[in-house]
Write a protein that holds these residues in place. Structure first.
Motif, short mmCIF file in Angstrom:
data_model
loop_
_atom_site.label_atom_id
_atom_site.label_comp_id
_atom_site.label_asym_id
_atom_site.label_seq_id
_atom_site.Cartn_x
_atom_site.Cartn_y
_atom_site.Cartn_z
N THR A 68 20.10 21.01 92.98
CA THR A 68 19.43 22.27 92.69
C THR A 68 20.44 23.32 92.21
N ILE A 69 21.59 23.37 92.87
CA ILE A 69 22.66 24.30 92.45
C ILE A 69 23.11 23.94 91.03
N GLY A 70 23.27 22.66 90.76
CA GLY A 70 23.67 22.22 89.43
C GLY A 70 22.65 22.62 88.37
N CYS A 71 21.36 22.45 88.67
CA CYS A 71 20.30 22.83 87.73
C CYS A 71 20.28 24.34 87.50
N PHE A 72 20.55 25.10 88.56
CA PHE A 72 20.61 26.57 88.42
C PHE A 72 21.75 26.96 87.47
N LEU A 73 22.91 26.35 87.67
CA LEU A 73 24.06 26.66 86.81
C LEU A 73 23.77 26.26 85.36
N LEU A 74 23.13 25.11 85.19
CA LEU A 74 22.80 24.64 83.84
C LEU A 74 21.77 25.56 83.18
N ARG A 75 20.75 25.91 83.94
CA ARG A 75 19.68 26.76 83.40
C ARG A 75 20.23 28.10 82.93
N ASN A 76 21.24 28.62 83.63
CA ASN A 76 21.82 29.91 83.29
C ASN A 76 23.07 29.79 82.42
N ARG A 77 23.30 28.57 81.90
CA ARG A 77 24.40 28.30 80.98
C ARG A 77 25.75 28.73 81.55
N ILE A 78 25.94 28.48 82.83
CA ILE A 78 27.21 28.82 83.48
C ILE A 78 28.15 27.62 83.32
N MET A 136 33.54 20.69 86.40
CA MET A 136 33.46 20.72 87.86
C MET A 136 32.03 20.80 88.39
N PHE A 137 31.07 21.28 87.57
CA PHE A 137 29.71 21.39 88.09
C PHE A 137 28.80 20.26 87.63
N GLN A 138 29.16 19.55 86.56
CA GLN A 138 28.32 18.45 86.08
C GLN A 138 28.05 17.38 87.14
N PRO A 139 29.03 17.08 88.03
CA PRO A 139 28.73 16.09 89.08
C PRO A 139 27.56 16.48 89.98
N LEU A 140 27.28 17.77 90.10
CA LEU A 140 26.13 18.19 90.90
C LEU A 140 24.84 17.66 90.28
N LEU A 141 24.79 17.65 88.96
CA LEU A 141 23.61 17.14 88.26
C LEU A 141 23.48 15.63 88.41
N TYR A 157 4.60 11.87 76.27
CA TYR A 157 3.96 13.11 76.71
C TYR A 157 4.97 14.25 76.79
N SER A 158 6.17 13.96 77.27
CA SER A 158 7.17 15.03 77.48
C SER A 158 8.57 14.47 77.31
N GLU A 159 9.33 15.05 76.39
CA GLU A 159 10.72 14.67 76.19
C GLU A 159 11.62 15.59 77.03
N ASP A 160 12.26 15.00 78.01
CA ASP A 160 13.12 15.77 78.92
C ASP A 160 14.51 15.17 78.91
N SER A 161 15.53 16.01 78.86
CA SER A 161 16.89 15.49 78.82
C SER A 161 17.87 16.50 79.38
N ILE A 162 19.01 15.99 79.83
CA ILE A 162 20.14 16.82 80.25
C ILE A 162 21.37 16.34 79.50
N SER A 163 22.02 17.24 78.81
CA SER A 163 23.30 16.93 78.17
C SER A 163 24.41 17.40 79.10
N TYR A 164 24.99 16.48 79.83
CA TYR A 164 25.98 16.84 80.85
C TYR A 164 27.20 17.50 80.22
N ILE A 165 27.65 16.99 79.11
CA ILE A 165 28.88 17.48 78.52
C ILE A 165 28.69 18.80 77.78
N PHE A 166 27.55 18.98 77.10
CA PHE A 166 27.35 20.17 76.29
C PHE A 166 26.64 21.30 77.03
N ASN A 167 26.36 21.09 78.32
CA ASN A 167 25.86 22.16 79.17
C ASN A 167 24.52 22.70 78.66
N ASN A 168 23.61 21.79 78.29
CA ASN A 168 22.28 22.23 77.91
C ASN A 168 21.25 21.20 78.35
#
Length: 324
Positions: free
Chosen positions: A147-157, A163-168, A210-221
């Motif tokens: 959840t912390i990792g998703c918060f950081l990602l959502r806010n583009r931190i 150091m935060f990608q492992p949270l995801l 129905y829904s395309e969902d993705s996380i780009s760990y390296i590009f922070n989006n």
């Protein structure tokens, strides 16, 4: 005495690294359901072999040997190759980046080595979950970290050195660690398991339409919904490990998987060389797929060379010795 290798794990790692090489060689508008497997499966496999090695010091030494030293080696290697181009083929490799400035960013000259340092943090973070949380509370700690990792990602931190990608990645790492000794993994495969894996993949394909969902760990989006991404990725990972367990071994892919860290470290250097050469000398038809095939062939050829000449730098032997 060396421990016996688990064949389907080498196959799984081989599938992972081939998907990584394919992604870096061939321009694909959308990787589709493969995107739910490519990185999550790597974190899952890494989690399967998590150990605390008797304490934080030993863990850090072990992961320094297996991850940080290869990271430094493969991070430095393309800069040496670039220098050789400047000396012997001036004007071909045109790049104004600097060694240390590149290190602070996320677009490394040897891009895929980000995963090595990310995996180091992943093991370190999970060590504290493993040590200080009772088994029944580990999952809540993993959910909190994610959840912390998703918060950081959502806010583009952005945090340096990934150091935060492992949270995801924690849900996949935890799942691998949890299933490693379960009857689900340890028992012989059955046709029911194989049908279950195929069904899971079919469900993911349907959900993806129905829904395309993705996380780009390296590009922070990210794209879409975090929760749906994790549901689909976990389903794909479980399906993939079942199929690998059923197949057990495909000699060439399993060989690549056994030395996947070398392929990870060298393949993007080959991509970079091809990019600058074609920009300078001209493009050829179907060059992306030709590059993919050549890259796989050259990566396989480099495996015996690197493990013989640089075993301490490519995780084949320990440079730093553990103390009892």
């Amino acid at each position: 005495m060396a421990s016996k290798r688990i064949e389907y794990i080498d196959l799984a790692k081989g599938v992972c690294i081939i998907l990584v090489v394919l992604n870096h060689c061939v321009t694909i508008e959308s990787l589709g359901v493969i995107e739910y497997l490519r990185m999550p499966f790597y974190f899952f496999i890494s989690g399967m072999f998590f150990k605390d090695y008797g304490g934080l010091r030993n863990l850090m030494l072990k992961k320094t040997n297996k991850l940080l030293i290869p990271f430094v080696f493969f991070y430095t290697l393309p800069w040496i190759v670039r220098l050789l181009f400047i000396l012997f083929l001036p004007g071909v490799w045109v790049d104004d980046r600097s060694f240390f400035n590149d290190l602070r960013g996320c677009m490394y000259l040897n891009l895929p080595v980000w995963f090595l340092i990310c995996l180091f943090w992943c093991n370190l973070y999970y060590y504290f979950v493993h040590k200080y949380c009772k088994n029944q509370y580990k999952i809540y700690s993993v959910i909190l970290l994610t959840t912390i990792g998703c918060f950081l990602l959502r806010n583009r931190i952005f945090c340096p050195l990934f150091m935060f990608q492992p949270l995801l990645a924690m849900p996949f790492f935890y799942l691998g660690q949890s299933l490693r000794f379960s009857s689900f993994i340890q028992t012989e495969w059955t046709y029911k398991q194989l049908l279950f894996a195929i069904a899971l993949m079919a469900i993911v394909v349907g959900m993806h339409v129905y829904s395309e969902d993705s996380i780009s760990y390296i590009f922070n989006n990210y794209k879409g919904n975090f929760f749906l991404y994790y549901i689909k990725a976990i389903m794909m990972v479980i399906a993939a490990i079942i199929i690998c367990k059923c197949v057990k071994k495909l000699p060439l892919i399993s060989y690549i998987g056994r030395y996947s860290i070398i392929v990870l470290g060298v393949h993007f250097i080959i991509v970079q060389i091809a990019y600058y050469l074609t920009n300078y000398y001209g493009h050829i038809k179907n060059e992306e797929w030709i590059l993919f095939v050549i890259n796989i062939v050259l990566s396989i050829a480099f495996i015996p060379l690197f493990k013989t000449l640089f075993p301490h730098f490519v995780a084949q032997k320990d440079l730093l010795k553990l103390k009892d």
